[in-house]
Design an enzyme around this catalytic site. Structure first.
Site, short mmCIF file in Angstrom:
data_model
loop_
_atom_site.label_atom_id
_atom_site.label_comp_id
_atom_site.label_asym_id
_atom_site.label_seq_id
_atom_site.Cartn_x
_atom_site.Cartn_y
_atom_site.Cartn_z
CB ALA A 63 71.15 51.07 17.43
N GLY A 108 68.41 49.43 21.51
CA GLY A 108 69.66 48.72 21.79
C GLY A 108 70.09 48.81 23.25
CD GLU A 111 67.49 45.41 20.74
OE1 GLU A 111 68.14 46.43 20.38
OE2 GLU A 111 66.89 44.69 19.93
N1 CAA Z 1 70.85 57.68 18.34
C1 CAA Z 1 71.53 58.80 18.05
N2 CAA Z 1 71.49 59.91 18.80
C2 CAA Z 1 70.72 59.88 19.90
C3 CAA Z 1 69.99 58.74 20.26
C4 CAA Z 1 70.09 57.59 19.42
N3 CAA Z 1 69.47 56.45 19.70
N4 CAA Z 1 69.30 59.01 21.38
C5 CAA Z 1 69.60 60.27 21.72
N5 CAA Z 1 70.45 60.80 20.83
C6 CAA Z 1 71.02 62.15 20.83
C7 CAA Z 1 70.02 63.16 20.33
O1 CAA Z 1 69.98 63.18 18.94
C8 CAA Z 1 70.57 64.44 20.94
O2 CAA Z 1 71.64 64.86 20.16
P1 CAA Z 1 71.81 66.44 19.82
O3 CAA Z 1 72.00 67.10 21.15
O4 CAA Z 1 73.05 66.47 18.96
O5 CAA Z 1 70.56 66.86 19.13
C9 CAA Z 1 71.13 63.96 22.26
O6 CAA Z 1 71.31 62.54 22.16
C10 CAA Z 1 70.20 64.23 23.43
O7 CAA Z 1 68.96 63.64 23.11
P2 CAA Z 1 67.57 64.44 23.22
O8 CAA Z 1 67.78 65.91 22.99
O9 CAA Z 1 66.58 63.76 22.34
O10 CAA Z 1 67.22 64.22 24.75
P3 CAA Z 1 65.78 64.19 25.43
O11 CAA Z 1 66.01 64.18 26.90
O12 CAA Z 1 64.90 65.23 24.86
O13 CAA Z 1 65.17 62.76 25.00
C11 CAA Z 1 65.22 60.38 24.65
C12 CAA Z 1 65.77 61.58 25.46
C13 CAA Z 1 63.74 60.16 24.96
C14 CAA Z 1 66.02 59.16 25.04
C15 CAA Z 1 65.40 60.68 23.14
O14 CAA Z 1 66.74 61.08 22.91
C16 CAA Z 1 65.10 59.53 22.26
O15 CAA Z 1 63.94 59.19 22.03
N6 CAA Z 1 66.17 58.84 21.73
C17 CAA Z 1 66.00 57.75 20.81
C18 CAA Z 1 65.58 56.50 21.53
C19 CAA Z 1 65.34 55.39 20.55
O16 CAA Z 1 64.47 55.45 19.70
N7 CAA Z 1 66.16 54.32 20.65
C20 CAA Z 1 66.06 53.18 19.78
C21 CAA Z 1 66.98 53.34 18.62
S1 CAA Z 1 66.71 52.10 17.38
C22 CAA Z 1 67.56 50.74 17.93
O17 CAA Z 1 68.10 50.69 19.01
C23 CAA Z 1 67.57 49.62 16.94
C24 CAA Z 1 68.07 48.32 17.47
O18 CAA Z 1 67.35 47.56 18.10
C25 CAA Z 1 69.40 47.87 17.13
#
Ligand code: CAA
Length: 258
Positions: A63, A108, A111
């Protein structure tokens, strides 16, 4: 649509979540567009769906954390409901849905894949429920579906520790049915979808409903669900054609979804 692509090839529809700049993270707009896309699927002609993510790095990275970061309790609950409603629509969608997980399937993303009937993934796929590291619980069904798929102990370990797992471990614990080199993932998904689409559509739909609904009730009620859906297939054109073809030692000419 800005963030969802939908294409139909033969009897198979492919939904692609297309927001690669955010690794296909699910914001409200993506969820709304996905909902609308599902509503528009032509169920008379499409017999299986594939769900995947755009690009070669991510299926869905969760998400949208930016959107969630300022939510109040009430808004958080409403956002959870928005995701849950769409994912439930996917889970109960009349035809089978295959998740072709082509990279990150976090939060998400994991999920939404679990709301699909079948998950296959590429070798670079990463699954996980990292939410507790962000100060929240999984909110689009993760606390419920992960335990149902991989068992309570493994689900609790993954969710409490927020540890991501790679494709081989996802395969070992039964979260995915198969792992492919990235370039072979979509052909494999298409082949699997075609193998489903060639079968009698009413029967396939009734199987999905019988399995899904039966898992929610005790065995005595579950077998009644099966009996009704089994009975529902009879007198259909496809049942007659399927059985007549067998008895006449010939191939089925065509299943017509009637
Ligand atoms: N939400 C918003 N933006 C996201 C995102 C997310 N879940 N995941 C990645 N992005 C964005 C980053 O912010 C980044 O944007 P910018 O270029 O504008 O800075 C872009 O996507 C590329 O991401 P990274 O630079 O972080 O890429 P990376 O290769 O270094 O890392 C990753 C990849 C490990 C997937 C990392 O992006 C990450 O950890 N993302 C979040 C994953 C996460 O925590 N997901 C769970 C969200 S909570 C949820 O889902 C709640 C629920 O159950 C409903």
């Amino acid at each position: 649509m800005e963030f969802i692509n939908y294409e139909v090839e033969g009897m198979v529809g492919v939904i692609t979540i297309n927001r690669p700049k955010a690794l296909n993270a699910l914001n409200s707009q993506v969820l709304e567009e996905l909902d609308q896309t599902l509503d528009a699927v032509d169920l008379d002609n499409v017999r299986a769906l594939i769900l995947t993510g755009a690009g070669e790095k991510s299926f869905v990275a969760g998400a949208d954390i930016g959107e969630m970061s300022t939510l109040t309790k009430a808004e958080g609950e409403a956002f959870g409901k928005k995701g849950n409603d769409v994912f439930r629509k996917l889970e109960t969608f009349p035809i089978p849905v295959i998740a072709a997980v082509n990279g990150f399937a976090l939060g998400g993303g994991c999920e939404i894949s679990m709301s699909c009937d079948i998950r296959i993934c590429s070798e670079n796929a990463v699954f996980g429920q990292p939410e507790v590291g962000l100060g929240i619980t999984p909110g689009f069904g993760g606390t419920q579906r992960l335990a149902r798929i991989v068992g309570v102990g493994m689900a609790k370990q993954m969710i409490y520790s927020a540890r991501n797992i790679k494709a081989d471990e996802a395969y070992r614990i039964g979260l995915v049915n198969a792992v492919y080199p990235l370039e072979e993932l979509m052909p494999a998904a298409q082949k699997l979808a075609a193998s489903i689409a060639k079968n009698a559509p009413i029967a396939v739909r009734n199987c999905k409903k019988a399995i899904n609904d039966g898992l929610q009730v005790n065995m005595d009620e579950a077998i009644v669900i099966e009996e009704k859906l089994f009975g529902d297939c009879f007198e259909s054109y496809d049942q007659k054609e399927g059985m007549t073809a067998f008895l006449e030692k010939r191939k089925v000419e065509a299943f017509l979804n009637k």
